[in-house]
Design a protein around this motif. Sequence first.
Motif: not given
Length: 332
Positions: A33-35, A37-45, A62-71, A86-91
């Motif tokens: 999970a992360h907060n 948007p999909l256009e943000h550089p961190i999402h790409q990484s 496999k890694v399933k990404i929940y972007a946009n602060g949806q969680l 959640v297993d992993i988050s970017k904060v």
Amino acid sequence: MKKVLLPFIMTLLIVAGCQSPAAENGVRELRLAHNQPLEHPIHQSLVEFGRLVEEKSDQNIKVKIYANGQLGSEREVIELTQTGAVDISKVSASALEGFEPDYSIFSLPYVFDDYKDFQRTMQNEEVTSKIYNQTEEIGFVGLTYYNAGVRNLYTKNQPVNSPDEMNGLKVRVQPSQTSVKMIEAFGGTPTPMAYGEVYTALQAGVIDAAENNESALVSNNHGEVAKKYMYTEHQIVPDMLIMNAESLKSFSDEEQALIQEAAAESTLYHEDVWNKTIEEVKETAQNEMGVEFLQVDKEAFMKSVEPLHKEYAENEKTKDIYQLIEGAETNE
Ligand code: GCU
């Protein structure tokens, strides 16, 4: 809306099984999970991190990404990572300060001389192993960090050249005690708030200012409502990739190593993505959004936070990490 949905999402995740489930074909899926948007550089990484995990595990993880602060907000996803929903988050490292005092060091203004100094520090294993591993007892460990730029002050309209001009300015800060103290030391009025609320708060005049790297102007549209961006260069706060400790340990040694490797490689990948994006967003903010970039009396800002440095150097909870960071040398 998000707040209403969150308990529902949490229930779904918990019902789905706290530890990333092994699907029938043996493939395990990690929820990330992360907060941004999909256009943000961190999402790409983070997408690259997922790709690397899949590649290195021969498609078994496999890694399933929940972007946009949806969680939820960063605080909320840290809690979800603690429980394993959640297993992993970017904060942001600032958001982790409320969980582990060592993380407060990243929000201490001017603790790093510049980005090179920050990078040298983050390549020092003594620093990273202390920071990454000690949260294991509260449920998560650090996997890696990502460049989240240098943070600067921006206002709706008011140019600010020195702390003398901060009086009465309501500035949004991350939910971090250190950032609150920083704005107070600068002479402004801090308003801690989750990132997702900043745009509306600026627009409605609940706050007059915020502080962040330049990508916030474009990726999060803050440049639509904030027109003066001042190079105070007060903080270099990394984004952290954290993982539920049990979830990581549930993998074989080899798999744990490949997850760590993928994380480290995605950090390097992100450096390039970041540098390229920052140049682009500055141009867009200036040319298409009419944001003015201004230099300030940085010395005066630095001077105003000297008492804070003294406090962190002496406080029982922060003095070890303060000394470690101040004395950190590269071990390359
Ligand atoms: C940065 C950081 C985010 C964080 C945000 C904030 O953009 O990368 O993780 O949420 O700052 O100011 O809250």
